[in-house]
Design an enzyme around this catalytic site. Sequence first.
Site, short mmCIF file in Angstrom:
data_model
loop_
_atom_site.label_atom_id
_atom_site.label_comp_id
_atom_site.label_asym_id
_atom_site.label_seq_id
_atom_site.Cartn_x
_atom_site.Cartn_y
_atom_site.Cartn_z
N HIS A 1 -4.84 -9.63 3.52
CA HIS A 1 -6.28 -9.63 3.72
C HIS A 1 -6.67 -10.63 4.80
O HIS A 1 -6.21 -11.77 4.79
CB HIS A 1 -7.00 -10.01 2.42
CG HIS A 1 -7.01 -8.92 1.41
ND1 HIS A 1 -7.33 -9.12 0.08
CD2 HIS A 1 -6.73 -7.58 1.51
CE1 HIS A 1 -7.26 -7.98 -0.58
NE2 HIS A 1 -6.88 -7.04 0.27
N ARG B 1 0.85 -1.18 0.00
CA ARG B 1 0.00 0.00 0.00
C ARG B 1 0.89 1.24 0.00
O ARG B 1 2.08 1.16 0.31
CB ARG B 1 -0.91 0.02 1.22
CG ARG B 1 -1.88 -1.17 1.31
CD ARG B 1 -2.69 -1.11 2.58
NE ARG B 1 -3.69 -2.18 2.66
CZ ARG B 1 -3.47 -3.38 3.18
NH1 ARG B 1 -2.26 -3.67 3.69
NH2 ARG B 1 -4.42 -4.29 3.23
N TYR C 1 -10.66 -9.99 -7.19
CA TYR C 1 -9.76 -10.02 -8.35
C TYR C 1 -10.14 -11.11 -9.34
O TYR C 1 -9.68 -11.08 -10.49
CB TYR C 1 -8.31 -10.16 -7.88
CG TYR C 1 -7.87 -8.95 -7.09
CD1 TYR C 1 -7.69 -7.72 -7.71
CD2 TYR C 1 -7.69 -9.02 -5.71
CE1 TYR C 1 -7.32 -6.60 -6.98
CE2 TYR C 1 -7.32 -7.91 -4.97
CZ TYR C 1 -7.15 -6.70 -5.62
OH TYR C 1 -6.81 -5.59 -4.89
N ARG D 1 -1.15 -1.96 -6.58
CA ARG D 1 -1.51 -3.10 -5.73
C ARG D 1 -2.57 -3.97 -6.42
O ARG D 1 -2.49 -5.20 -6.41
CB ARG D 1 -2.03 -2.58 -4.39
CG ARG D 1 -2.46 -3.62 -3.38
CD ARG D 1 -2.75 -2.94 -2.05
NE ARG D 1 -3.53 -3.76 -1.13
CZ ARG D 1 -3.03 -4.66 -0.30
NH1 ARG D 1 -1.73 -4.86 -0.28
NH2 ARG D 1 -3.79 -5.35 0.51
N LYS E 1 -1.72 -2.20 7.40
CA LYS E 1 -3.12 -1.97 7.70
C LYS E 1 -3.63 -3.02 8.69
O LYS E 1 -3.33 -4.21 8.56
CB LYS E 1 -3.96 -2.02 6.42
CG LYS E 1 -5.41 -1.63 6.62
CD LYS E 1 -6.15 -1.58 5.31
CE LYS E 1 -7.60 -1.16 5.51
NZ LYS E 1 -8.34 -1.10 4.23
N HIS F 1 -2.67 3.30 -5.80
CA HIS F 1 -3.19 2.02 -5.30
C HIS F 1 -3.42 1.01 -6.42
O HIS F 1 -3.51 -0.19 -6.17
CB HIS F 1 -4.49 2.26 -4.53
CG HIS F 1 -4.87 1.13 -3.62
ND1 HIS F 1 -4.23 0.87 -2.43
CD2 HIS F 1 -5.82 0.15 -3.74
CE1 HIS F 1 -4.77 -0.18 -1.84
NE2 HIS F 1 -5.73 -0.63 -2.62
#
Length: 294
Positions: free
Chosen positions: A257, A141, A266, A234, A166, A231
């Site tokens: 994630h 990120r 995706y 990514r 994150k 972004h």
Amino acid sequence: MQQTDFEKLLADTLAAHGRSPRTQETYTLMLRLFGRYLVERRIDKTVDAVGPEDVEAYQRHLVTVRKVGFSSFNQSTCALRFFYQTCLGKTDWTIVRMPYQKKRRVLPEILSPEEIAAVFEACHNLKHRTLLMTSYSGDLRLGETLGLVPNDIDSTRMMIRIEQGKGRKDRYVMLSATLLETLRTYWKAFRPVSWLFEGRTKGQPLSPSTAEKVFTTAASRAGIRKGVSFHSLRHAFATHLLEGGTNIRVIQALLGHQCLTTTQVYTHVARTYVNATTSPLDRLKEKKEEPDRE
């Protein structure tokens, strides 16, 4: 108590619950905006004296007057829920009186490998090109890229350490051999000290706004007309791995994630998934072209 006292109470409680400084800052801002709304509407109440109906009216104000997006709306709801239920202990407030907006699923625009290469080629500054390559090659990120320090690059194990990304989680990603070669050239030229990518002031990291501008400028030079941002590097990383046959669970771990559902978005943009099924229109054409059998 004054408005600032309530904001401090919120920030301190968030800190005690282990929430990140960014969350503390965002939630405090949301409470401040609610307090400002009460003043502007001449509602003679402090934030601790309002009722659920006042919060409902504020949420309607956010939608109909301020016309905020669902992300800002839900951030405000999260902050107010936490403040009233956790800070003030109003557990008798019904959650449905402070609803969230349903999140829209917007698929990201994906840059192809050729377009990614064109963006790098269009980035003439060595530091800027290395910045973009680092983000793409390890699926970092923006904040994670700018938060790297030189010691995070482990050339022995060929890994990059992401510290407190994150969700306040550490993780490791692969260190590309191509990136390592570029990083060594970059190191000799710039000799960063405190941060891997420093700004104009020695010892200070490159700012997020500068990094975003670096990407948009390079994308424009490369002739990219898609609606993309930093972004998007990514998004491209995850999609290109999926198209290359990498297991989605591996991609989930690399992305950091917590939920597989987040990673599965995706599958809706990867060519290997979208193009794997023949359109019925093409089948009609194939059938028409088949020779008649006697």
